[in-house]
Design an enzyme around this catalytic site. Structure first.
Site, short mmCIF file in Angstrom:
data_model
loop_
_atom_site.label_atom_id
_atom_site.label_comp_id
_atom_site.label_asym_id
_atom_site.label_seq_id
_atom_site.Cartn_x
_atom_site.Cartn_y
_atom_site.Cartn_z
N PRO A 1 0.82 -1.22 0.00
CA PRO A 1 0.00 0.00 0.00
C PRO A 1 0.86 1.27 0.00
O PRO A 1 0.35 2.36 -0.25
CB PRO A 1 -0.85 -0.11 1.28
N GLU B 1 2.85 -7.39 8.75
CA GLU B 1 2.94 -5.92 8.75
C GLU B 1 3.75 -5.39 7.57
O GLU B 1 3.78 -4.21 7.29
CB GLU B 1 3.56 -5.41 10.06
N ARG C 1 -4.11 -8.86 -20.14
CA ARG C 1 -5.09 -8.37 -21.14
C ARG C 1 -4.43 -7.54 -22.24
O ARG C 1 -4.94 -7.44 -23.34
CB ARG C 1 -6.12 -7.46 -20.46
N ASP D 1 -11.24 -0.57 -24.06
CA ASP D 1 -11.40 -0.65 -22.60
C ASP D 1 -11.45 0.75 -22.02
O ASP D 1 -10.81 1.66 -22.55
CB ASP D 1 -10.17 -1.33 -21.97
N1 ADE Z 1 -0.75 -5.19 0.07
C1 ADE Z 1 -1.63 -4.82 1.02
N2 ADE Z 1 -2.42 -3.83 0.58
C2 ADE Z 1 -2.04 -3.57 -0.71
C3 ADE Z 1 -2.48 -2.65 -1.70
N3 ADE Z 1 -3.46 -1.79 -1.47
N4 ADE Z 1 -1.85 -2.66 -2.88
C4 ADE Z 1 -0.83 -3.51 -3.10
N5 ADE Z 1 -0.39 -4.40 -2.22
C5 ADE Z 1 -0.98 -4.44 -1.02
#
Ligand code: ADE
Length: 245
Positions: free
Chosen positions: A88, A115, A153, A168
């Site tokens: 993230p 984590e 794709r 797309d």
């Molecule tokens: N791992 C945990 N959350 C994630 C996300 N939003 N994008 C990519 N990998 C992740």
């Protein structure tokens, strides 16, 4: 194209055996291989994680098993593989990045758990960090599968009708226009007349107007990024007038 996944849960990737991606696998257009860090541990407990220096909740994935799994992936690769960390904290994946990734021959996707992973792995094995959205998943596996699906794709020969990929959403920087199929009327809702007219120029005009209008309504920031023609501006003005009246 070869996708090498470093994951503690290789079974999850059975989801890649279906639909468009499943067919691409069967026909050899893509190859998906998993490398489990647990298989590369040398201790009796097959330990892959440990507590976080500095304290705090949760466990952190250790460098050694991940590094060994990456090495395993490299030894199995025909060509050089770039590393992608799914996290993230990464750059947000979008259509432009997907296109860039689709010209690579070989990728190693690191699907973290817990984590996160020990930050030093990124120094030892540099790569790009990508996120699939501003929310936290329980691990990088689903994110890796999203990446594999959308990149696959884009590969020539994967989607039968190449025009369908070219059309797309996001290919032209716009959201897609609405689609309709049989029956012509359902719950008193009728398919727009123009789509039944057989007039291809009018149909194209209707669809372009809808794509522009929906993008204006739902994702105005996307519109700001593309250059509209004089006709686009006229169509969008028509759409705005029609929706406000
Ligand atoms: N791992 C945990 N959350 C994630 C996300 N939003 N994008 C990519 N990998 C992740």
């Amino acid at each position: 194209m070869q996708f090498n996944i470093v994951t503690l849960f290789p079974e999850m990737f059975a989801a890649m055996n279906y639909g468009v991606v499943g067919r691409a696998k069967e026909t050899g257009l893509i190859d998906i291989r998993c490398f489990n860090p647990r298989d590369y541990t040398e201790d009796n407990y097959h330990k892959v994680d440990d507590t976080s220096y500095g304290g705090g909740p949760g466990m952190v994935m250790m460098v050694k098993p991940l590094q060994a799994a990456i090495q395993g992936a490299r030894e199995n690769s025909k060509s050089f593989a770039s590393i992608v960390y799914l996290t993230p904290q990464g750059k947000l994946l979008n259509h432009d990045l997907v296109k860039e990734l689709s010209v690579q021959e070989n990728l190693i996707l690191i699907s973290g758990r817990y984590e996160g992973i020990d930050e030093r792995l990124l120094k030892i094995e540099p790569g790009i960090e990508l996120s699939i959205g501003d929310y936290v998943l329980s691990g990088g596996e689903l994110a890796s599968m999203v990446l594999i699906d959308t990149v696959t794709r884009q590969l020539p020969g994967v989607v039968g009708d190449a025009g369908s990929v070219a059309q797309d959403s996001f290919s032209a920087g716009l959201l897609d226009y609405p689609h309709y199929t049989r029956p012509e009327v359902i719950n008193d809702l009728k398919v727009p007349d123009v789509l039944l007219s057989g007039n291809h120029a009018e149909i194209a005009r209707f669809r372009r107007k809808q794509a522009l209008g929906r993008t204006w309504l739902r994702r105005p920031e996307l519109l700001a990024k593309i250059e509209l023609t004089a006709i686009d501006r006229m169509l969008l003005n028509e759409f705005i007038e029609e929706t406000s009246s």
